[in-house]
Design an enzyme around this catalytic site. Structure first.
Site, short mmCIF file in Angstrom:
data_model
loop_
_atom_site.label_atom_id
_atom_site.label_comp_id
_atom_site.label_asym_id
_atom_site.label_seq_id
_atom_site.Cartn_x
_atom_site.Cartn_y
_atom_site.Cartn_z
N ASP A 43 6.66 -19.95 -12.38
CA ASP A 43 7.17 -18.74 -13.02
C ASP A 43 6.27 -18.34 -14.19
O ASP A 43 6.49 -17.30 -14.81
CB ASP A 43 8.63 -18.89 -13.44
CG ASP A 43 8.89 -20.07 -14.38
OD1 ASP A 43 7.92 -20.74 -14.80
OD2 ASP A 43 10.07 -20.32 -14.69
N SER A 44 5.24 -19.15 -14.44
CA SER A 44 4.18 -18.76 -15.37
C SER A 44 3.51 -17.47 -14.93
O SER A 44 2.80 -16.83 -15.71
CB SER A 44 3.13 -19.87 -15.48
OG SER A 44 2.68 -20.27 -14.20
N ASP A 82 8.75 -22.64 -8.35
CA ASP A 82 9.72 -22.70 -9.44
C ASP A 82 11.01 -21.96 -9.09
O ASP A 82 10.96 -20.83 -8.58
CB ASP A 82 9.14 -22.04 -10.70
CG ASP A 82 8.36 -23.01 -11.56
OD1 ASP A 82 8.56 -24.23 -11.43
OD2 ASP A 82 7.55 -22.53 -12.39
N LYS A 111 10.93 -26.60 -8.01
CA LYS A 111 10.91 -27.20 -9.34
C LYS A 111 12.00 -26.58 -10.19
O LYS A 111 12.17 -25.36 -10.21
CB LYS A 111 9.55 -27.01 -10.01
CG LYS A 111 9.47 -27.64 -11.42
CD LYS A 111 8.04 -27.77 -11.91
CE LYS A 111 7.42 -26.47 -12.33
NZ LYS A 111 8.09 -25.87 -13.53
N GLU A 113 13.98 -26.95 -14.20
CA GLU A 113 13.81 -27.45 -15.56
C GLU A 113 15.12 -28.00 -16.09
O GLU A 113 16.18 -27.45 -15.85
CB GLU A 113 13.32 -26.33 -16.48
CG GLU A 113 11.96 -25.77 -16.11
CD GLU A 113 11.47 -24.71 -17.09
OE1 GLU A 113 12.13 -24.51 -18.15
OE2 GLU A 113 10.44 -24.07 -16.82
N GLU A 179 5.87 -31.95 -19.61
CA GLU A 179 5.04 -31.00 -20.34
C GLU A 179 5.10 -31.25 -21.84
O GLU A 179 6.19 -31.42 -22.41
CB GLU A 179 5.47 -29.55 -20.04
CG GLU A 179 4.63 -28.52 -20.75
CD GLU A 179 4.89 -27.09 -20.28
OE1 GLU A 179 4.29 -26.17 -20.87
OE2 GLU A 179 5.67 -26.90 -19.33
#
Length: 263
Positions: A43-44, A82, A111, A113, A179
């Site tokens: 999602d970057s 993501d 992925k 978070e 991270e």
């Protein structure tokens, strides 16, 4: 083709895993050909591709579109996509519905978070056939709650992060991504969990490394994060830069001391 089993064997053998972000087919094909084992449709893309200030506005539709693009270019690499902000935090069922769309678009793993509180979702997904990469430490979707992009694991918070990793490992996570984590703590996590670990700003002892494509190609001018290296320097093509990244990850020369956070 790279599978979860491949990654487990690489961890057991001590062979480092090279991962990069990819958002479209041509770069995905180039990275795949250069030996990158894992492609992260991150999602970057909100910042790197769409020009936004954070990852938060990225939609599930965006993620599915870019996953489809990457899947058309990649032949051997594992594609990790993501789950975007708001698409999975409400419930396990919501997470499964979103993850199923990403898998249908071409992802091999999703992925998410979050720490201990997200382990239940990890278990729910993996029990239904969806491999999960659990992203802990600095989680960009929660950047406003963190108060900025800060190194994680300091100030007596090391045990909490270790607990996060253990919870996801116990829940069946295929990969734990860390991270901006202190190097010694990331090493301890890697030695503790059974699944492979991937680091970005988490030292040299993780089972693999990941960088944002735009960062490692030096596309953005100005100040970069401590853990970033511009692999275009000294190379005359993008493919040569990507091959250099893979080679340095495999040789354990990247990240070097200047890219690592320590107490």
């Amino acid at each position: 083709m790279i599978t979860v089993n491949t990654l487990q064997k690489m961890k057991a053998a001590g062979e480092k895993i090279a991962m990069l972000t990819a958002y479209e087919s041509s770069f995905a094909a180039l990275m795949d050909d250069a030996g990158v084992e894992m492609l992260l449709v991150g999602d970057s893309l909100g910042m790197a591709v769409q020009g936004r200030k954070s990852t938060l506005p990225v939609s599930l539709r965006d993620m599915c579109y870019h996953t489809e693009c990457v899947a058309r270019g990649a032949k051997n690499a594992m594609i990790v996509s993501d789950l975007p902000f708001g698409a999975y935090q409400q419930s396990k069922e919501q997470a499964f519905a979103a993850a199923a769309e990403l898998m249908a678009a071409g992802a091999h793993m999703v992925k998410l978070e979050g720490g201990v509180w997200m382990a239940e979702t990890t278990e729910f997904l993996q029990m239904r056939g969806i491999p999960v990469c659990a992203h802990i430490g600095l989680t960009p979707q929660s950047v406003f709650a963190f108060g900025g992009y800060k190194v994680q694991g300091r100030g007596g918070k090391a045990q909490a992060l270790l607990n996060d990793a253990k919870a996801h490992d116990d829940a069946g996570a295929a990969v734990v991504l860390m991270e901006c984590v202190l190097a010694e703590l990331a090493k301890k996590v890697t030695e503790t969990v059974s699944c492979p670990t991937i680091g970005i700003g988490a030292g040299a002892d993780c089972d693999g490394q990941v960088l944002v494509m735009h960062d490692m190609l030096g596309i953005f001018p100005g100040k970069t994060a401590k853990f970033v290296k511009n692999f275009m320097q000294g190379h005359d093509s993008v493919q040569a830069a990507v091959r250099a990244y893979v080679a340095e990850v495999k040789a354990k020369t990247f990240p070097a001391a200047e890219h690592i956070f320590a107490d």
